[in-house]
Design a protein around this motif. Sequence first.
Motif, PDB file in Angstrom:
ATOM      1  N   GLY A   1     -30.904  -2.342 -28.244  1.00 17.91           N
ATOM      2  CA  GLY A   1     -31.643  -1.548 -29.409  1.00 17.91           C
ATOM      3  C   GLY A   1     -33.000  -1.840 -29.531  1.00 17.91           C
ATOM      4  N   PRO A   2     -33.826  -0.979 -30.317  1.00 18.20           N
ATOM      5  CA  PRO A   2     -35.106  -1.103 -30.587  1.00 18.20           C
ATOM      6  C   PRO A   2     -35.869  -2.340 -30.905  1.00 18.20           C
ATOM      7  CG  PRO A   2     -34.042   0.102 -32.320  1.00 18.20           C
ATOM      8  CD  PRO A   2     -32.943  -0.107 -31.241  1.00 18.20           C
ATOM      9  N   HIS A   3     -35.080  -3.399 -31.816  1.00 21.78           N
ATOM     10  CA  HIS A   3     -35.235  -4.664 -32.347  1.00 21.78           C
ATOM     11  C   HIS A   3     -34.576  -5.760 -31.605  1.00 21.78           C
ATOM     12  CE1 HIS A   3     -36.832  -2.293 -35.475  1.00 21.78           C
ATOM     13  NE2 HIS A   3     -35.917  -1.780 -35.807  1.00 21.78           N
ATOM     14  N   ALA A   4     -34.136  -5.603 -30.377  1.00 24.38           N
ATOM     15  CA  ALA A   4     -33.474  -6.523 -29.665  1.00 24.38           C
ATOM     16  C   ALA A   4     -34.605  -7.795 -29.377  1.00 24.38           C
ATOM     17  CB  ALA A   4     -32.919  -6.164 -28.148  1.00 24.38           C
ATOM     18  N   VAL A   5     -35.571  -7.790 -29.254  1.00 26.26           N
ATOM     19  CA  VAL A   5     -36.695  -8.732 -28.990  1.00 26.26           C
ATOM     20  C   VAL A   5     -36.953  -9.625 -30.120  1.00 26.26           C
ATOM     21  CG1 VAL A   5     -38.928  -9.302 -28.674  1.00 26.26           C
ATOM     22  CG2 VAL A   5     -37.977  -7.521 -27.141  1.00 26.26           C
ATOM     23  N   ASP A   6     -36.593  -9.116 -31.352  1.00 29.40           N
ATOM     24  CA  ASP A   6     -36.954  -9.764 -32.541  1.00 29.40           C
ATOM     25  C   ASP A   6     -35.536 -10.521 -32.959  1.00 29.40           C
ATOM     26  OD1 ASP A   6     -39.217  -8.597 -33.055  1.00 29.40           O
ATOM     27  OD2 ASP A   6     -38.419  -6.822 -34.131  1.00 29.40           O
ATOM     28  N   LYS A   7     -34.474 -10.484 -32.219  1.00 28.26           N
ATOM     29  CA  LYS A   7     -33.087 -11.173 -32.411  1.00 28.26           C
ATOM     30  C   LYS A   7     -33.129 -12.341 -31.580  1.00 28.26           C
ATOM     31  CE  LYS A   7     -30.982  -7.021 -33.855  1.00 28.26           C
ATOM     32  NZ  LYS A   7     -30.011  -6.048 -33.356  1.00 28.26           N
ATOM     33  N   ALA A   8     -34.446 -12.553 -30.959  1.00 28.98           N
ATOM     34  CA  ALA A   8     -34.569 -14.022 -30.239  1.00 28.98           C
ATOM     35  C   ALA A   8     -34.284 -15.304 -30.972  1.00 28.98           C
ATOM     36  CB  ALA A   8     -35.712 -14.041 -29.463  1.00 28.98           C
ATOM     37  N   VAL A   9     -33.908 -16.227 -30.633  1.00 29.27           N
ATOM     38  CA  VAL A   9     -33.763 -17.713 -31.045  1.00 29.27           C
ATOM     39  C   VAL A   9     -34.986 -18.502 -30.829  1.00 29.27           C
ATOM     40  CG1 VAL A   9     -32.656 -19.947 -31.617  1.00 29.27           C
ATOM     41  CG2 VAL A   9     -31.435 -17.644 -31.335  1.00 29.27           C
ATOM     42  N   LEU A  10     -35.952 -18.727 -31.876  1.00 30.22           N
ATOM     43  CA  LEU A  10     -37.102 -19.339 -31.667  1.00 30.22           C
ATOM     44  C   LEU A  10     -37.001 -21.158 -31.784  1.00 30.22           C
ATOM     45  CD1 LEU A  10     -39.640 -17.166 -33.537  1.00 30.22           C
ATOM     46  CD2 LEU A  10     -38.655 -17.070 -31.149  1.00 30.22           C
ATOM     47  N   LEU A  11     -37.476 -21.923 -31.006  1.00 32.00           N
ATOM     48  CA  LEU A  11     -37.712 -23.427 -31.237  1.00 32.00           C
ATOM     49  C   LEU A  11     -39.245 -23.620 -31.761  1.00 32.00           C
ATOM     50  CD1 LEU A  11     -36.929 -26.373 -30.758  1.00 32.00           C
ATOM     51  CD2 LEU A  11     -37.553 -25.932 -28.553  1.00 32.00           C
ATOM     52  N   GLN A  12     -39.311 -24.365 -32.891  1.00 30.98           N
ATOM     53  CA  GLN A  12     -40.234 -24.338 -33.436  1.00 30.98           C
ATOM     54  C   GLN A  12     -40.529 -25.766 -34.167  1.00 30.98           C
ATOM     55  OE1 GLN A  12     -39.602 -21.312 -36.640  1.00 30.98           O
ATOM     56  NE2 GLN A  12     -41.398 -20.187 -35.727  1.00 30.98           N
ATOM     57  N   TYR A  13     -41.817 -26.194 -34.461  1.00 29.39           N
ATOM     58  CA  TYR A  13     -42.205 -27.329 -35.104  1.00 29.39           C
ATOM     59  C   TYR A  13     -43.092 -27.267 -36.214  1.00 29.39           C
ATOM     60  CZ  TYR A  13     -46.610 -27.874 -32.623  1.00 29.39           C
ATOM     61  OH  TYR A  13     -47.958 -27.853 -32.068  1.00 29.39           O
ATOM     62  N   SER A  14     -42.746 -28.423 -37.084  1.00 29.61           N
ATOM     63  CA  SER A  14     -43.946 -28.150 -38.222  1.00 29.61           C
ATOM     64  C   SER A  14     -44.374 -29.743 -38.331  1.00 29.61           C
ATOM     65  CB  SER A  14     -43.183 -27.757 -39.554  1.00 29.61           C
ATOM     66  OG  SER A  14     -44.073 -27.668 -40.699  1.00 29.61           O
TER      67      SER A  14
END
Length: 305
Positions: A198-211
């Motif tokens: 789909g056109p938004h497949a990249v946006d459905k990634a799972v991100l590892l983040q820190y704050s």
Amino acid sequence: MSLEGGSTCTECGILAENTALYFGGSTVRQAITQDLDLRGAKFLQYWGRIGSENNMTSCHRPICRKEGVLLDYSTDGGITWSLLHEMDYQKYISVRHDYILLPEDALTNTTRLRWWQPFVISNGIVVSGVERAQWALDNILIGGLAPYAHGDSLYFNGCQIRQAATKPLDLTRASKIMFVLQIGSMSQTDSCNSDLSGPHAVDKAVLLQYSVNNGITWHVIAQHQPKDFTQAQRVSYNVPLEARMKGVLLRWWQPRHNGTGHDQWALDHVEVVLTRKQNYMMNFSRQHGLRHFYNRRRRSLRRYP
């Protein structure tokens, strides 16, 4: 493990934690394991480096392919060797983590592994190779049966925000974050699927983040695309220097999904490894809807739909 032209030190810097296997001998440079029983094994991972970006005398920058390092395996006592992976001289001047799936032919009870750097033999003698870039290995691990975790996992299928976030952690002495992740599945079932085209497949990634400011702003450590995680994978990342302090939050977050029944993912076996061989372990319990963070005292994670 048998070493030639190598020793344990930090001449090529710290790869993962503390000292590493360093190879800077003037002749043969190699590390060979004893015969291992790899029946049921799935993967091999380690941290490696060839030379250095700042061209240190004890770990100088490589300039040609012959300075790369080869990873082989043998199932006949070292009589013959098969290439498993080439550590390219251009890609390993900074510390790099390798995660390699083992081929079927390597899954025997008499398999030995060898990391070695090519050398020249003249008149039956190994020619001195002082000009070759030095190299190092650390935290070699052979993993067991898929999906490289056990018990229940945290499963995300809600229609609203999908994320798992820790409480504030002391990462002052942390070196790595490791976990198992799967997004969708190879079989694309109703309970575990993802739209890979789909056109938004990249946006459905799972991100590892820190704050570092209690969740006001978040910084990305890594992103995981669905196409790369349709099978469970165990991954490992260095803790950023900016995150090595007290009061740090970690979170796994999916920015976009198509709601319940779509773009599901699962997380398991999260580990924060400390520099002094201690670790924090996060265990999961879907039964209780909680995830627990252990280091003598139990701490909990917040879970969102």
